[in-house]
Design an enzyme around this catalytic site. Structure first.
Site, mmCIF file in Angstrom:
data_model
loop_
_atom_site.group_PDB
_atom_site.id
_atom_site.type_symbol
_atom_site.label_atom_id
_atom_site.label_comp_id
_atom_site.label_asym_id
_atom_site.label_seq_id
_atom_site.Cartn_x
_atom_site.Cartn_y
_atom_site.Cartn_z
ATOM 1 N N GLU A 193 0.853 -1.151 -0.037
ATOM 2 C CA GLU A 193 -0.085 -0.029 -0.101
ATOM 3 C C GLU A 193 0.948 1.196 -0.110
ATOM 4 O O GLU A 193 0.659 2.004 -0.684
ATOM 5 C CB GLU A 193 -0.943 0.023 1.288
ATOM 6 C CG GLU A 193 -2.079 -1.327 1.050
ATOM 7 C CD GLU A 193 -2.978 -1.104 2.446
ATOM 8 O OE1 GLU A 193 -2.462 -1.440 3.469
ATOM 9 O OE2 GLU A 193 -4.148 -1.028 1.909
ATOM 10 N N GLU B 231 -3.330 -10.410 3.879
ATOM 11 C CA GLU B 231 -4.625 -9.789 4.610
ATOM 12 C C GLU B 231 -5.617 -10.753 4.589
ATOM 13 O O GLU B 231 -6.317 -11.150 5.685
ATOM 14 C CB GLU B 231 -5.286 -8.326 4.131
ATOM 15 C CG GLU B 231 -4.276 -7.221 4.410
ATOM 16 C CD GLU B 231 -3.317 -6.829 3.506
ATOM 17 O OE1 GLU B 231 -3.036 -7.833 2.554
ATOM 18 O OE2 GLU B 231 -2.878 -5.739 3.357
HETATM 19 C C1 1HE Z 1 6.392 -8.534 12.164
HETATM 20 C C2 1HE Z 1 5.753 -8.353 10.998
HETATM 21 C C3 1HE Z 1 4.510 -7.898 11.054
HETATM 22 C C4 1HE Z 1 7.856 -9.426 10.864
HETATM 23 N N1 1HE Z 1 4.043 -7.155 12.222
HETATM 24 N N2 1HE Z 1 5.994 -8.083 13.488
HETATM 25 N N3 1HE Z 1 2.063 -8.514 7.390
HETATM 26 C C5 1HE Z 1 2.177 -10.015 7.294
HETATM 27 O O1 1HE Z 1 1.266 -10.825 7.443
HETATM 28 C C6 1HE Z 1 3.695 -10.268 6.902
HETATM 29 C C7 1HE Z 1 4.322 -10.833 8.129
HETATM 30 N N4 1HE Z 1 5.793 -10.993 7.894
HETATM 31 C C8 1HE Z 1 6.335 -11.987 7.346
HETATM 32 O O2 1HE Z 1 5.724 -12.882 6.486
HETATM 33 C C9 1HE Z 1 7.933 -12.260 7.327
HETATM 34 O O3 1HE Z 1 8.185 -11.623 8.567
HETATM 35 C C10 1HE Z 1 8.497 -11.504 6.287
HETATM 36 C C11 1HE Z 1 8.506 -12.409 4.941
HETATM 37 C C12 1HE Z 1 8.177 -10.075 5.989
HETATM 38 C C13 1HE Z 1 10.168 -11.556 6.835
HETATM 39 O O4 1HE Z 1 10.346 -12.863 7.016
HETATM 40 P P1 1HE Z 1 11.980 -12.875 7.807
HETATM 41 O O5 1HE Z 1 12.196 -14.317 7.917
HETATM 42 O O6 1HE Z 1 12.801 -12.206 7.127
HETATM 43 O O7 1HE Z 1 11.716 -12.230 9.288
HETATM 44 P P2 1HE Z 1 10.789 -12.612 10.565
HETATM 45 O O8 1HE Z 1 11.843 -13.598 11.532
HETATM 46 O O9 1HE Z 1 9.561 -13.323 10.174
HETATM 47 O O10 1HE Z 1 10.462 -11.658 11.386
HETATM 48 C C14 1HE Z 1 11.472 -10.774 12.069
HETATM 49 C C15 1HE Z 1 10.842 -10.106 13.267
HETATM 50 O O11 1HE Z 1 10.041 -8.946 12.740
HETATM 51 C C16 1HE Z 1 9.973 -11.154 14.081
HETATM 52 O O12 1HE Z 1 9.772 -10.297 15.496
HETATM 53 P P3 1HE Z 1 10.687 -11.005 16.528
HETATM 54 O O13 1HE Z 1 10.625 -10.223 17.760
HETATM 55 O O14 1HE Z 1 10.373 -12.474 16.691
HETATM 56 O O15 1HE Z 1 12.209 -10.925 16.112
HETATM 57 C C17 1HE Z 1 8.445 -10.878 13.497
HETATM 58 O O16 1HE Z 1 7.371 -10.938 14.420
HETATM 59 C C18 1HE Z 1 8.669 -9.141 13.135
HETATM 60 N N5 1HE Z 1 7.437 -8.968 12.006
HETATM 61 N N6 1HE Z 1 6.596 -8.839 10.146
HETATM 62 C C19 1HE Z 1 4.584 -7.457 13.126
HETATM 63 N N7 1HE Z 1 4.071 -7.436 9.802
HETATM 64 C C20 1HE Z 1 -3.198 -0.814 6.720
HETATM 65 S S1 1HE Z 1 -3.857 -2.435 6.829
HETATM 66 C C21 1HE Z 1 -2.367 -3.356 6.155
HETATM 67 C C22 1HE Z 1 -2.687 -4.578 6.770
HETATM 68 C C23 1HE Z 1 -1.548 -5.401 6.438
HETATM 69 O O17 1HE Z 1 -0.377 -5.012 6.224
HETATM 70 S S2 1HE Z 1 -1.880 -7.176 6.939
HETATM 71 C C24 1HE Z 1 -0.303 -7.920 6.262
HETATM 72 C C25 1HE Z 1 0.678 -8.043 7.602
#
Ligand code: 1HE
Length: 269
Positions: free
Chosen positions: A123, A143
């Site tokens: 977005e 989403e």
């Molecule tokens: C997060 C988020 C997040 C990572 N919110 N904390 N977005 C998603 O559904 C995407 C979710 N994220 C992923 O699929 C993956 O994290 C990635 C592909 C982006 C990256 O993977 P990777 O292996 O490099 O990293 P990771 O180990 O998954 O994440 C590292 C840290 O970032 C980890 O936290 P930690 O405390 O365990 O180190 C994750 O929890 C954190 N993290 N992504 C919160 N999104 C206006 S409305 C919009 C609606 C949306 O955007 S919905 C889609 C949300």
């Protein structure tokens, strides 16, 4: 293309989830939350809005990048707690205000995309005026998987890039587009090798910054609105915008420069 960027000073330097530099007429804004893959919490959304509104007056184009291995992981899901319906609407409207500050702000913005560009990350990218993708970029709208809907303007902007059918596929079936597919379908306008995106973004930003300000204004403010109008209304607004732009001194000087053979020709690239 290497520009000599120096860190911004003043109020924008206080925005701790962003890093901002300027080099002449070009600003570089970087999402700076790599430990959370640049996931966008409320603070980051409002900092993005502030950054766009507080760019120094000499800045005439910007490049937006993400720190770390990914451009942006979208909405910070840890903040998606027990919101009421009313709070949910206001949260979405807060995103809309920030994305509007990018799309309808003072300067055109080039997003340089790499790694995950997902959910709210897509977005943000779709609010920018031009997208340069590195080969590592990929696009998803998880989403659907998370049980929510886009709320940052995605349903209005992403179909204008890729069409309703592709966005529906991404949301209903979890389809992820790679950089090549995204380029073919219109997510990005440029596709470059890994590591080459920032230089390309700077080159494009410099080119945009050298345009007449009123031309850029027309492209940023009038063009997307005209595209939303009926053809008849759009043509009417176009004629007003065209007359305003060509009446400006900058337009007169640029046309004179071409006729005097002082300006470049249009060359095949
Ligand atoms: C997060 C988020 C997040 C990572 N919110 N904390 N977005 C998603 O559904 C995407 C979710 N994220 C992923 O699929 C993956 O994290 C990635 C592909 C982006 C990256 O993977 P990777 O292996 O490099 O990293 P990771 O180990 O998954 O994440 C590292 C840290 O970032 C980890 O936290 P930690 O405390 O365990 O180190 C994750 O929890 C954190 N993290 N992504 C919160 N999104 C206006 S409305 C919009 C609606 C949306 O955007 S919905 C889609 C949300």
């Amino acid at each position: 293309m290497s520009l000599d960027f120096t860190p911004i000073t003043g109020a924008p330097a206080e925005l701790d989830l962003l890093k901002i530099w300027t080099a002449g007429a070009v600003a570089h804004i970087r999402l700076n939350r790599p430990d959370k893959r640049n996931a966008v919490n409320d603070r980051l959304v409002s900092q993005l809005q502030s950054a766009m509104q507080q760019l120094p007056s000499g800045v005439r184009a910007a490049v937006l990048t993400g720190e770390g291995a990914h451009f942006c992981a979208g909405l910070d899901l840890s903040e998606l707690s027990e919101r009421s319906v009313a709070e949910g609407i206001l949260h979405s409207r807060m995103w809309h205000a920030a994305m509007d500050a990018i799309q309808f702000g003072r300067v055109p913005v080039v997003a340089v995309l790499h790694g995950a560009v997902v959910g709210g990350g897509l977005e943000i990218a779709s609010s920018c005026h031009i997208r340069v993708a590195e080969a590592s970029a990929y696009y998803g709208l998880p989403e659907g998987q998370r049980g929510i809907f886009v709320g940052g303007g995605g349903s209005a902007r992403i179909p204008r890039l890729v069409g309703v059918a592709t966005m529906t596929d991404m949301m209903l079936c979890g389809r992820v587009l790679d950089a090549e597919d995204g380029y073919r379908r219109g997510v990005s306008q440029y596709l470059v090798a890994d590591g080459a995106g920032f230089a390309k973004g700077c080159e494009l930003a410099q080119r945009m910054a050298s345009n007449a300000p009123l031309s850029n204004f027309a492209v940023m403010q009038a063009l997307p609105r005209i595209a939303d109008l009926s053809q008849s209304d759009g043509l009417f607004v176009e004629s007003l915008m065209a007359a305003i732009a060509q009446g400006d001194d900058a337009a007169k000087e640029r046309v004179r420069a071409f006729l005097d053979k002082r300006a470049g020709k249009v060359e095949r690239q």
